[in-house]
Enzyme design. Structure first.
Site, PDB file in Angstrom:
ATOM      1  N   ASP A  55      -2.414  -8.545  11.443  1.00 10.95           N
ATOM      2  CA  ASP A  55      -3.533  -9.023  11.193  1.00 10.95           C
ATOM      3  C   ASP A  55      -4.083 -10.127  11.835  1.00 10.95           C
ATOM      4  OD1 ASP A  55      -3.772  -7.232   9.069  1.00 10.95           O
ATOM      5  OD2 ASP A  55      -2.671  -8.227   7.901  1.00 10.95           O
ATOM      6  N   HIS A  86      -1.890  -8.928   1.888  1.00 15.75           N
ATOM      7  CA  HIS A  86      -1.660  -7.695   2.459  1.00 15.75           C
ATOM      8  C   HIS A  86      -2.744  -7.429   3.464  1.00 15.75           C
ATOM      9  CE1 HIS A  86       0.239  -3.998   3.282  1.00 15.75           C
ATOM     10  NE2 HIS A  86      -0.073  -3.115   2.197  1.00 15.75           N
ATOM     11  N   SER A 146       0.740  -1.176   0.044  1.00 17.64           N
ATOM     12  CA  SER A 146      -0.007  -0.125   0.017  1.00 17.64           C
ATOM     13  C   SER A 146       0.757   1.234   0.119  1.00 17.64           C
ATOM     14  CB  SER A 146      -0.979  -0.025   1.275  1.00 17.64           C
ATOM     15  OG  SER A 146      -0.236  -0.332   2.515  1.00 17.64           O
ATOM     16  N   HIS A 172       5.913 -12.531   7.401  1.00 20.72           N
ATOM     17  CA  HIS A 172       6.118 -11.397   7.002  1.00 20.72           C
ATOM     18  C   HIS A 172       7.296 -11.165   6.164  1.00 20.72           C
ATOM     19  CE1 HIS A 172       6.327  -6.899   7.262  1.00 20.72           C
ATOM     20  NE2 HIS A 172       5.116  -6.886   7.793  1.00 20.72           N
TER      21      HIS A 172
HETATM   22  N1  CMX Z   1       1.187 -19.846   5.534  1.00 21.62           N
HETATM   23  C1  CMX Z   1       2.022 -20.597   4.974  1.00 21.62           C
HETATM   24  N2  CMX Z   1       2.846 -20.251   4.042  1.00 21.62           N
HETATM   25  C2  CMX Z   1       3.594 -19.195   4.202  1.00 21.62           C
HETATM   26  C3  CMX Z   1       3.104 -18.161   5.065  1.00 21.62           C
HETATM   27  C4  CMX Z   1       2.306 -18.585   5.795  1.00 21.62           C
HETATM   28  N3  CMX Z   1       1.451 -17.604   6.925  1.00 21.62           N
HETATM   29  N4  CMX Z   1       3.865 -17.118   5.217  1.00 21.62           N
HETATM   30  C5  CMX Z   1       4.827 -17.481   4.046  1.00 21.62           C
HETATM   31  N5  CMX Z   1       4.651 -18.649   3.614  1.00 21.62           N
HETATM   32  C6  CMX Z   1       5.320 -19.278   2.322  1.00 21.62           C
HETATM   33  C7  CMX Z   1       5.246 -18.477   1.165  1.00 21.62           C
HETATM   34  O1  CMX Z   1       3.755 -18.374   0.676  1.00 21.62           O
HETATM   35  C8  CMX Z   1       6.292 -18.806   0.342  1.00 21.62           C
HETATM   36  O2  CMX Z   1       6.037 -20.136  -0.128  1.00 21.62           O
HETATM   37  P1  CMX Z   1       6.480 -20.597  -1.694  1.00 21.62           P
HETATM   38  O3  CMX Z   1       8.112 -20.335  -1.582  1.00 21.62           O
HETATM   39  O4  CMX Z   1       5.815 -21.663  -2.043  1.00 21.62           O
HETATM   40  O5  CMX Z   1       6.123 -19.249  -2.557  1.00 21.62           O
HETATM   41  C9  CMX Z   1       7.215 -19.337   1.427  1.00 21.62           C
HETATM   42  O6  CMX Z   1       6.622 -19.711   2.520  1.00 21.62           O
HETATM   43  C10 CMX Z   1       8.367 -18.117   1.912  1.00 21.62           C
HETATM   44  O7  CMX Z   1       7.768 -16.885   1.994  1.00 21.62           O
HETATM   45  P2  CMX Z   1       8.454 -15.699   3.035  1.00 21.62           P
HETATM   46  O8  CMX Z   1       9.641 -15.327   2.387  1.00 21.62           O
HETATM   47  O9  CMX Z   1       8.419 -16.312   4.154  1.00 21.62           O
HETATM   48  O10 CMX Z   1       7.221 -14.461   2.842  1.00 21.62           O
HETATM   49  P3  CMX Z   1       6.937 -13.563   1.984  1.00 21.62           P
HETATM   50  O11 CMX Z   1       7.987 -12.320   2.134  1.00 21.62           O
HETATM   51  O12 CMX Z   1       7.060 -14.039   0.503  1.00 21.62           O
HETATM   52  O13 CMX Z   1       5.604 -13.115   2.086  1.00 21.62           O
HETATM   53  C11 CMX Z   1       3.528 -12.701   3.199  1.00 21.62           C
HETATM   54  C12 CMX Z   1       4.942 -12.439   3.197  1.00 21.62           C
HETATM   55  C13 CMX Z   1       3.228 -11.779   4.521  1.00 21.62           C
HETATM   56  C14 CMX Z   1       2.906 -12.468   2.080  1.00 21.62           C
HETATM   57  C15 CMX Z   1       3.420 -14.239   3.736  1.00 21.62           C
HETATM   58  O14 CMX Z   1       4.140 -14.559   5.143  1.00 21.62           O
HETATM   59  C16 CMX Z   1       1.902 -14.662   3.993  1.00 21.62           C
HETATM   60  O15 CMX Z   1       1.418 -15.169   2.589  1.00 21.62           O
HETATM   61  N6  CMX Z   1       1.379 -14.514   5.015  1.00 21.62           N
HETATM   62  C17 CMX Z   1      -0.253 -14.876   5.230  1.00 21.62           C
HETATM   63  C18 CMX Z   1      -0.925 -13.620   4.669  1.00 21.62           C
HETATM   64  C19 CMX Z   1      -0.779 -12.284   5.902  1.00 21.62           C
HETATM   65  O16 CMX Z   1      -0.880 -12.517   7.022  1.00 21.62           O
HETATM   66  N7  CMX Z   1      -0.605 -11.226   5.267  1.00 21.62           N
HETATM   67  C20 CMX Z   1      -0.589 -10.150   5.753  1.00 21.62           C
HETATM   68  C21 CMX Z   1       0.918  -9.523   6.131  1.00 21.62           C
HETATM   69  C22 CMX Z   1       0.867  -8.140   6.763  1.00 21.62           C
HETATM   70  C23 CMX Z   1       0.163  -7.076   6.069  1.00 21.62           C
HETATM   71  O17 CMX Z   1       0.536  -6.636   5.086  1.00 21.62           O
HETATM   72  O18 CMX Z   1      -0.949  -6.839   6.618  1.00 21.62           O
END
Ligand code: CMX
Length: 437
Positions: free
Chosen positions: A375, A271, A241, A318
Site C-alpha cells: 500500500d 488492511h 479479506s 506487515h
Molecule cells: N506504524 C506504527 N506502529 C506499527 C506499525 C506502523 N506501520 N506497524 C506495526 N506497528 C505496531 C503495532 O501497532 C503494534 O503496536 P502495539 O503493540 O501497541 O499494538 C506493534 O507495532 C507490533 O505490531 P506487529 O506485530 O509488527 O504488526 P501486526 O502484525 O500486529 O500488524 C499491520 C500488521 C500491517 C496491521 C501493521 O504493521 C500496521 O498497522 N501497518 C500500518 C497499516 C498498513 O500499512 N496496513 C496494510 C497492510 C497490508 C495490507 O493488508 O494491505
C-alpha cells in the site's frame, strides 16, 4: 453518558490491565494448540489454514502457484502491444496451477465478456445509496445485491445440493463475479467522481484494458490496471479479506455473500484502506509544506509526530512479511521505468519515505517489520495518472483481491472444507492457565 454505557466504560477500564498483563507476562504460555499471546493477538502465525493458490514467505514475499511476481508476469500470455499479461490468464493460473496458452486465455476473456453486463437492479441499488457513501460500502452493497442470481444458492434452495459437484456452481458464481467486478467498480467511479457520465464498454478489450476504458483513462493506464489487479490478487489465506471470504463461504454461503464480507474486511485501515491512508498522509504532509519536497529532517519529524500521536505509519509493517514487500518493489520498478512518473514529485517523496521510515520505525521499536508493504506505493501511481480520488483506491484493491479470494473458495468447496469453528476461552481461563487465577 447513559447508565449502560457508563457501567460498560468502567468494566472495560477494569478489564484492560488483565488482558495487557496476560499478553506481556504470559504471552508464551501454551494453551495446548496455541499460546495466550496467539489467542489474544489475532491468531498470529497459527498454522490452521490450507491453500495452494499462493504462499507467503516472510523473507521472500508472495509466490502465486509457486511463482514469484516477476516469474508470473514473464510466464503468462501478454495482451498484444502490452508488457503485461491478461488478468484472465492469471485467473486460469490461480485456479489450475497451470500457465494457460494464449488460446485458453482468450477463452476466459470471451467468457468474462459474455458475463460482464451489470444487472439493472444493481445500478438501482448503487443510485439509491447516498452519493457520499464510501465507495467500498457501495462496492460491497452491489456485490451482495447480486446474491439473488447465485447459481449455488438457487440450486441449493431447489434441493440440488451435491457435495461432490457443488463446486461447479461456486465456479459459475465466482466467474460471473470476476466478470462484473471491474464494470461495477468503474460505474461507481464515474457515478461518484465524474459527473455521473458513463462510458460504453469496448467489446474488443480484455478485463484490465476495459476497466481503464470504462473509468475514462488513457491507453497507458491499461497496463497499470492489469499490473494492479494481479499484484493485489492474493497473499495466502490468513489476511483479513481472504480469511473472511473463506470463513463466510465455509458456512456454505455463496460467493456473493462471502466476497461482500471479504470486501468489508478489506475496507479496514489496517488492511486494504491503508493505500487511501498513505495518500492522505503524504498529501496532507506536502500541503503543510506548501507543495515542496521536504528535507529528510522534516520528514523524520512528520513520521515521529504520527507515531507520537498513537497512529501507525500507513503502508509500513506487515503481519507476516519481514522485508520489503515484493509487490511494493514491483510497483516501484514500474515508477522508475516510466518516464514522467520517475521524476514525479509525489514519487520522489514516496522514495524518500522508503529511505527514512524504516529507520524511524526501528528506533520506535514496536513494529516487527519496519519495511513497506504493497500500500505504500500503489497510490502514487494512481495519482500520477489522474485517479486522485484516494478513497476509491481500496475498490481497485478489491477488484484485484477477488481473483485470489474467489479462486480459493472454489477450491474450498471442491475439497469440502469444513465450516470454520475455532474454540474460544474466557479471560479467567487464560489467567488460570497462566497461574495467576
Ligand atoms: N506504524 C506504527 N506502529 C506499527 C506499525 C506502523 N506501520 N506497524 C506495526 N506497528 C505496531 C503495532 O501497532 C503494534 O503496536 P502495539 O503493540 O501497541 O499494538 C506493534 O507495532 C507490533 O505490531 P506487529 O506485530 O509488527 O504488526 P501486526 O502484525 O500486529 O500488524 C499491520 C500488521 C500491517 C496491521 C501493521 O504493521 C500496521 O498497522 N501497518 C500500518 C497499516 C498498513 O500499512 N496496513 C496494510 C497492510 C497490508 C495490507 O493488508 O494491505
Amino acid at each position: 453518558m447513559s447508565t449502560l454505557k457508563e457501567v460498560l466504560a468502567q468494566k472495560i477500564a477494569d478489564h484492560r490491565p488483565r488482558t495487557t498483563r496476560l499478553v506481556k507476562e504470559f504471552g508464551d504460555v501454551s494453551l495446548g494448540e496455541a499460546t495466550i499471546g496467539q489467542a489474544i493477538g489475532g491468531a498470529r502465525g497459527i498454522k490452521c489454514l490450507v491453500t495452494d493458490i499462493s504462499y507467503l514467505d516472510p523473507m521472500e514475499g508472495i509466490r502465486f502457484r509457486g511463482m514469484t511476481i516477476p516469474e508470473t508476469f514473464a510466464a503468462l500470455p501478454k495482451v498484444p502491444g502490452s508488457d503485461y499479461p491478461y488478468v484472465e490468464g492469471f485467473w486460469y493460473l490461480l485456479l489450475t496451477g497451470d500457465v494457460p496458452t494464449m488460446e485458453q486465455t482468450l477463452e476466459v476473456v470471451e467468457d468474462w465478456k459474455s458475463r460482464s453486463q451489470i444487472p439493472e437492479y444493481v445500478i438501482d441499488v448503487l443510485r439509491a445509496l447516498p452519493r457520499d457513501s464510501h465507495p467500498m460500502a457501495m462496492f460491497s452493497a452491489a456485490i451482495v445485491a447480486m446474491q439473488r442470481d447465485s447459481v449455488f444458492s438457487n440450486n441449493y434452495a431447489a434441493g440440488k445440493f451435491n457435495k461432490m459437484t457443488c463446486w461447479e456452481d461456486m465456479y459459475e458464481d465466482c466467474t460471473t463475479l470476476m466478470a462484473k467486478l471491474g464494470p461495477i467498480g468503474a460505474y461507481i467511479y464515474r457515478m461518484k467522481y465524474k459527473g455521473d457520465v458513463h462510458i460504453a464498454a469496448d467489446p474488443e478489450l480484455d478485463m484490465g484494458g476495459q476497466f481503464a476504458h470504462l473509468i475514462g483513462q488513457s491507453d497507458e493506464y491499461k497496463d497499470v490496471a492489469r499490473m494492479y489487479f494481479i499484484l493485489h490478487s492474493d497473499h495466502e489465506s490468513g489476511n483479513v479479506s481472504a480469511h473472511t471470504t473463506h470463513l463466510v463461504a465455509s458456512a456454505l454461503s455463496d460467493a456473493y455473500y462471502a466476497y461482500s464480507a471479504g470486501i468489508n474486511g478489506l475496507a479496514g485501515p489496517l488492511h486494504g484502506l491503508a493505500n487511501e491512508e498513505v495518500l492522505r498522509w503524504t498529501q496532507n504532509f506536502m500541503q503543510k509544506l506548501g507543495g515542496q519536497v521536504p528535507t529528510e529532517e522534516q520528514l523524520k519529524e512528520a513520521l515521529w509526530d504520527t507515531l507520537n500521536s498513537g497512529q501507525v505509519i500507513p503502508g509500513y509493517g506487515h503481519a507476516v512479511l519481514r522485508k520489503t514487500d515484493p509487490r511494493y518493489t514491483s510497483q516501484r520498478e514500474f515508477c522508475l521505468n516510466t518516464p514522467g512518473l520517475a521524476e514525479y514529485p509525489l514519487f520522489q517523496l514516496v522514495k524518500m519515505i522508503f529511505e527514512v521510515a524504516p529507520g524511524v520505525l526501528t528506533e520506535h521499536g514496536k513494529a516487527k517489520n519496519p519495511w513497506p508493504n504493497v500500500d505504500a506505493q500503489s497510490g502514487v501511481i494512481q495519482w500520477y495518472y489522474g485517479v486522485t480520488e484516494y478513497e476509491y483506491y481500496t475498490v481497485l484493491f478489491g477488484i484485484g483481491r477477488a481473483l485470489g479470494c474467489l479462486a480459493n473458495i472454489t477450491w474450498d468447496r471442491a475439497l469440502g472444507y469444513a465450516i470454520e469453528r475455532p474454540k474460544s476461552v474466557t479471560t479467567a481461563m487464560l489467567e488460570k492457565a497462566a497461574g495467576i487465577a
